[in-house]
Design a protein around this motif. Structure first.
Motif, PDB file in Angstrom:
ATOM      1  N   SER A 166       3.368  11.892  -9.556  1.00  0.00           N
ATOM      2  CA  SER A 166       2.573  13.126  -9.609  1.00  0.00           C
ATOM      3  C   SER A 166       3.463  14.350  -9.439  1.00  0.00           C
ATOM      4  N   ALA A 167       4.388  14.273  -8.478  1.00  0.00           N
ATOM      5  CA  ALA A 167       5.317  15.389  -8.272  1.00  0.00           C
ATOM      6  C   ALA A 167       6.197  15.599  -9.496  1.00  0.00           C
ATOM      7  N   LYS A 168       6.671  14.496 -10.089  1.00  0.00           N
ATOM      8  CA  LYS A 168       7.510  14.583 -11.296  1.00  0.00           C
ATOM      9  C   LYS A 168       6.740  15.221 -12.445  1.00  0.00           C
ATOM     10  N   SER A 169       5.502  14.785 -12.635  1.00  0.00           N
ATOM     11  CA  SER A 169       4.689  15.351 -13.725  1.00  0.00           C
ATOM     12  C   SER A 169       4.433  16.835 -13.515  1.00  0.00           C
ATOM     13  N   TYR A 170       4.181  17.196 -12.262  1.00  0.00           N
ATOM     14  CA  TYR A 170       3.922  18.609 -11.959  1.00  0.00           C
ATOM     15  C   TYR A 170       5.152  19.458 -12.261  1.00  0.00           C
ATOM     16  N   LEU A 171       6.326  18.970 -11.849  1.00  0.00           N
ATOM     17  CA  LEU A 171       7.553  19.723 -12.119  1.00  0.00           C
ATOM     18  C   LEU A 171       7.808  19.840 -13.621  1.00  0.00           C
ATOM     19  N   GLU A 172       7.579  18.746 -14.360  1.00  0.00           N
ATOM     20  CA  GLU A 172       7.777  18.802 -15.813  1.00  0.00           C
ATOM     21  C   GLU A 172       6.867  19.860 -16.442  1.00  0.00           C
ATOM     22  N   GLN A 173       5.645  19.886 -15.987  1.00  0.00           N
ATOM     23  CA  GLN A 173       4.679  20.858 -16.527  1.00  0.00           C
ATOM     24  C   GLN A 173       5.109  22.294 -16.223  1.00  0.00           C
ATOM     25  N   GLN A 174       5.469  22.510 -14.941  1.00  0.00           N
ATOM     26  CA  GLN A 174       5.825  23.861 -14.521  1.00  0.00           C
ATOM     27  C   GLN A 174       7.096  24.344 -15.219  1.00  0.00           C
ATOM     28  N   ILE A 175       8.094  23.493 -15.361  1.00  0.00           N
ATOM     29  CA  ILE A 175       9.348  23.913 -15.993  1.00  0.00           C
ATOM     30  C   ILE A 175       9.152  24.145 -17.484  1.00  0.00           C
ATOM     31  N   SER A 176       8.328  23.312 -18.120  1.00  0.00           N
ATOM     32  CA  SER A 176       8.046  23.512 -19.544  1.00  0.00           C
ATOM     33  C   SER A 176       7.377  24.867 -19.767  1.00  0.00           C
ATOM     34  N   MET A 177       6.408  25.197 -18.911  1.00  0.00           N
ATOM     35  CA  MET A 177       5.748  26.496 -19.011  1.00  0.00           C
ATOM     36  C   MET A 177       6.739  27.624 -18.748  1.00  0.00           C
ATOM     37  N   LYS A 178       7.622  27.410 -17.772  1.00  0.00           N
ATOM     38  CA  LYS A 178       8.622  28.432 -17.466  1.00  0.00           C
ATOM     39  C   LYS A 178       9.563  28.644 -18.651  1.00  0.00           C
ATOM     40  N   ASN A 179       9.962  27.526 -19.296  1.00  0.00           N
ATOM     41  CA  ASN A 179      10.832  27.629 -20.466  1.00  0.00           C
ATOM     42  C   ASN A 179      10.154  28.460 -21.564  1.00  0.00           C
TER      43      ASN A 179
ATOM     44  N   VAL B 103       0.829  -1.210   0.000  1.00  0.00           N
ATOM     45  CA  VAL B 103       0.000   0.000   0.000  1.00  0.00           C
ATOM     46  C   VAL B 103       0.858   1.251   0.000  1.00  0.00           C
ATOM     47  N   PHE B 104       1.830   1.275   0.900  1.00  0.00           N
ATOM     48  CA  PHE B 104       2.657   2.477   0.996  1.00  0.00           C
ATOM     49  C   PHE B 104       3.592   2.620  -0.208  1.00  0.00           C
ATOM     50  N   SER B 105       4.062   1.527  -0.752  1.00  0.00           N
ATOM     51  CA  SER B 105       4.899   1.610  -1.950  1.00  0.00           C
ATOM     52  C   SER B 105       4.097   2.159  -3.122  1.00  0.00           C
ATOM     53  N   GLY B 106       2.878   1.648  -3.264  1.00  0.00           N
ATOM     54  CA  GLY B 106       2.019   2.156  -4.336  1.00  0.00           C
ATOM     55  C   GLY B 106       1.719   3.637  -4.164  1.00  0.00           C
ATOM     56  N   SER B 107       1.361   4.005  -2.918  1.00  0.00           N
ATOM     57  CA  SER B 107       1.060   5.417  -2.648  1.00  0.00           C
ATOM     58  C   SER B 107       2.291   6.289  -2.887  1.00  0.00           C
ATOM     59  N   PHE B 108       3.442   5.792  -2.463  1.00  0.00           N
ATOM     60  CA  PHE B 108       4.676   6.548  -2.637  1.00  0.00           C
ATOM     61  C   PHE B 108       4.996   6.739  -4.117  1.00  0.00           C
ATOM     62  N   LEU B 109       4.848   5.666  -4.874  1.00  0.00           N
ATOM     63  CA  LEU B 109       5.142   5.753  -6.305  1.00  0.00           C
ATOM     64  C   LEU B 109       4.199   6.715  -7.006  1.00  0.00           C
ATOM     65  N   VAL B 110       2.921   6.645  -6.675  1.00  0.00           N
ATOM     66  CA  VAL B 110       1.948   7.560  -7.278  1.00  0.00           C
ATOM     67  C   VAL B 110       2.282   9.007  -6.931  1.00  0.00           C
ATOM     68  N   SER B 111       2.618   9.248  -5.670  1.00  0.00           N
ATOM     69  CA  SER B 111       2.971  10.605  -5.246  1.00  0.00           C
ATOM     70  C   SER B 111       4.215  11.095  -5.971  1.00  0.00           C
ATOM     71  N   MET B 112       5.195  10.204  -6.127  1.00  0.00           N
ATOM     72  CA  MET B 112       6.424  10.571  -6.833  1.00  0.00           C
ATOM     73  C   MET B 112       6.144  10.945  -8.278  1.00  0.00           C
TER      74      MET B 112
ATOM     75  N   ILE C 116       7.826  10.348   5.792  1.00  0.00           N
ATOM     76  CA  ILE C 116       6.430  10.372   6.266  1.00  0.00           C
ATOM     77  C   ILE C 116       5.788   9.001   6.101  1.00  0.00           C
ATOM     78  N   PHE C 117       6.011   8.359   4.946  1.00  0.00           N
ATOM     79  CA  PHE C 117       5.415   7.050   4.690  1.00  0.00           C
ATOM     80  C   PHE C 117       5.979   5.990   5.647  1.00  0.00           C
ATOM     81  N   VAL C 118       7.283   6.067   5.913  1.00  0.00           N
ATOM     82  CA  VAL C 118       7.882   5.088   6.836  1.00  0.00           C
ATOM     83  C   VAL C 118       7.305   5.251   8.237  1.00  0.00           C
ATOM     84  N   LEU C 119       7.193   6.516   8.667  1.00  0.00           N
ATOM     85  CA  LEU C 119       6.617   6.763   9.992  1.00  0.00           C
ATOM     86  C   LEU C 119       5.185   6.259  10.068  1.00  0.00           C
ATOM     87  N   PHE C 120       4.408   6.576   9.030  1.00  0.00           N
ATOM     88  CA  PHE C 120       3.026   6.099   9.029  1.00  0.00           C
ATOM     89  C   PHE C 120       2.965   4.578   8.984  1.00  0.00           C
TER      90      PHE C 120
END
Length: 639
Positions: free
Chosen positions: A29-42, A18-27, A153-157
């Protein structure tokens, strides 16, 4: 692997998934968001820079200076200017990465960022196309930091979830622990009952096991009650409820042949001289009622002392066997007063003569000499008339004041403990094939070059209240012998081992120090003491058995009604008292009794051994009755 371990692993695996799946999805999502923001910035940066250069007239020198200045800020990985034909006019490219993120992380999560593009014009003519790409190291640094925080955070939880899940699992599996404990107890011949849990599956198992324990305990109680009734009918006087002459004399003979604390004591004999006349005067029904009162009064005396026994030897003679009683006058007065008060209380006559005789018996005496002394003393008491007591002894030393004898024995025993003058003798308990089961190990005392048997000094040990010290000495002697290669040893404990709270901790510590020897040690307690202190006997059994010690009860047969209470103790064996074994080949009543007793013992997985077997005829019939082994002068090891 246990069920608990498997459930724990399943919970951990589920949490990891569960936590691995959640962690991967969060990762991602964060990667996609950064790609979007940097592309717009470029795109924004390229458009703004192109507009600024267009407004400056797009001078070639100015273009190069401006683009170089922008590149030198360090925020861009690539800045290039292409001619309308696609030729590179100006190119600045940073090929070195200074990211804090490790290489494996960069390779595992590559950023797919679109370059920013814009057209630079000079008036209405196109100077070129500007391509711009912000440096990715800032994105990787940000992504790496957020990943670390997210992972923490995931390890603590997950740890918190494991703790909570463990508590819940422990609560859910608590009934399973109870079931396991109950199953182990049944395997150890302790048929206990436990509360039924709320969990349906466990409840069904516990209910079935409780039913099993209940049925076995019920059967034991029924058989014990039946044995008691049969024993009463076969061996006890119907009017008084006291023992008949034959079984009483066998008890006396067993006491004389014993080698324990009961080997010394006193026997009293009281005669109602005018019983025949009283029957004629008051009628048999009235006198039977008086005799019942006499029986009840003597039974009250017996009930307060282990292994004491009272008997109606014939119509008018009553006897009291009092093991460990070293003052014959005192025990004779008990019997005389009990009978006298019963007669006086019914107002059947105030001048009824009750001649009384008493004597001390000791290990090695015979029935014939004991009865001869009593008969002579009784005749002397009859000649004196009234309610006199005539005391007879074999030697003058037995007439010394009890206080003087106590002081003498106190000095002897203190010296014996200080000098470690105790030792063990060994008498075999043999099985059906003649194999050695264990050696009984009565204690001996070396005094003035002579080895005294236990029956000589144990009554004084008991009276001087040093039984606990002797028990510890006995166990240490047995463990030493076992450590030196001895065959299994059975040691007899006193009541002090049960009632003294400090004995069990000492025993467990001592056994833990000799684990190999402990597994070859057997501990026994007399039947009377075991049943009288049953609630304290149980923890002693459990504590000793935890170290591999076998537990048994000796001198069994006098409290058959109590056998049902043995269902949850976990005993390994019972030893039938010698008084029931004596002449068993010619005693049909005792044969039936012992056959049933063996069956009851075997039904709860307990071995049954016979004490005091004197000859081959007794041993042969005992084997037919179901005994698993025997000890006594008639048992010899092969060869």
């Amino acid at each position: 692997m246990s069920l608990r371990t498997k459930l724990w692993l399943a919970i951990i695996a589920l949490l990891l998934a569960v936590f691995s799946g959640s962690f991967l999805v969060s990762m991602l999502s964060a990667k996609s968001y950064l790609e979007q923001q940097i592309s717009m910035k470029n795109a924004d940066n390229a458009a703004a820079l192109a507009l600024s250069l267009t407004q400056q007239g797009a001078d070639e020198v100015l273009l190069e200076l401006t683009l170089s200045a922008q590149f030198d800020t360090g925020f861009y990985e690539l800045i290039e200017l292409l001619s309308p034909e696609g030729e590179v006019l100006i190119r600045r490219h940073d090929t070195q990465s200074a990211s804090e993120a490790p290489a494996w992380f960069v390779n595992a999560f590559p950023l797919n960022i679109d370059d920013g593009a814009a057209v630079i014009q000079s008036g209405w003519s196109q100077v070129g196309t500007l391509n711009l790409r912000s440096h990715s190291r800032f994105a990787y640094d940000q992504l790496w930091q957020s990943t670390q925080i997210l992972a923490l955070i995931f390890v603590l939880f997950m740890l918190v979830s494991c703790l909570i899940g463990g508590r819940i699992l422990q609560h859910i599996l608590k009934p399973l622990d109870d079931v396991v404990d109950q199953a182990q107890a049944i395997g150890e011949r302790r048929f206990i009952r436990i509360p039924e849990p709320k969990t349906l599956e466990f409840k069904q198992v516990v209910s079935a096991m409780n039913d099993l324990s209940g049925r076995i305990k019920g059967v034991l109680e029924q058989e014990a009650e039946r044995l008691q009734k049969y024993q009463q009918a076969a061996n006890f006087d119907k009017v008084t409820g006291l023992s008949n002459r034959e079984p009483f004399l066998k008890e006396v003979a067993a006491a004389l042949e014993s080698d324990d604390v009961n080997a010394t004591g006193s026997v009293s004999l009281v005669r109602i001289r005018q019983l025949a006349e009283l029957n004629q005067q008051w009628g048999r029904a009235t006198m039977d009622s008086v005799l019942q009162d006499i029986g009840a009064a003597l039974q009250d005396i017996v009930a307060g002392h282990s292994r004491w026994s009272a008997s109606r030897l014939n119509g008018s003679d009553f006897a009291l066997l009092a093991p460990r009683a070293i003052d014959p006058q005192e025990t004779a007065e008990l019997a005389l007063n009990a009978i006298g008060q019963s007669l006086d209380g019914r107002d059947v006559g105030t001048e009824i003569e009750l001649p009384t005789a008493c004597t001390i018996y000791a290990h090695g005496d015979t029935i014939s000499t004991l009865l001869t002394r009593l008969d002579n003393a009784l005749q002397k008491s009859e000649e004196q008339g009234g309610r006199t007591i005539s005391v007879t002894v074999e030697s003058d030393s037995q007439l010394r004041p009890v206080r003087q004898q106590l002081e003498d024995w106190r000095a002897i025993l203190e010296q014996a403990f200080a000098q470690k003058s105790f030792s063990l003798d060994f008498y075999p308990v043999l099985g059906l094939q003649g194999q050695l089961i264990h050696n009984e190990a009565p204690v001996r005392l070396l005094q003035n070059g002579e080895r005294l048997s236990a029956g000589v000094f144990l009554p004084w040990v008991n009276r001087l209240e040093v039984s606990l010290e002797l028990d510890k000495t006995l166990i240490q002697l047995a463990l030493d012998a076992l450590n030196n290669g001895s065959e299994p040893i059975a040691a007899n404990l006193s009541v002090a081992a049960v009632v003294e709270p400090g004995f069990l901790p000492w025993l467990e510590e001592t056994l833990a120090g000799s684990p190999e020897a402990a597994r070859k040690l057997c501990l026994e307690l007399p039947e009377a003491m075991a049943f009288r202190h049953l609630e304290r006997f149980k923890p002693l059994c459990h504590g000793a058995k935890a170290h591999g010690v076998q537990m048994g009860i000796e001198h069994v047969g006098h409290q058959l009604a109590e056998l049902g209470k043995l269902s949850d103790i976990g005993l390994d064996y019972l030893k039938i008292d010698a008084s029931f074994v004596r002449d068993i080949n010619d005693n049909a009543a005792n044969q039936t009794l012992l056959r049933t007793l063996c069956t009851v013992g075997h039904s709860i997985g307990v071995s049954v051994y016979a004490e005091g077997v004197r000859n081959e005829a007794e041993w042969k019939i005992l084997q037919e009755l179901g005994a698993d082994g025997a000890t006594g002068p008639g048992m010899r090891t092969p060869g």
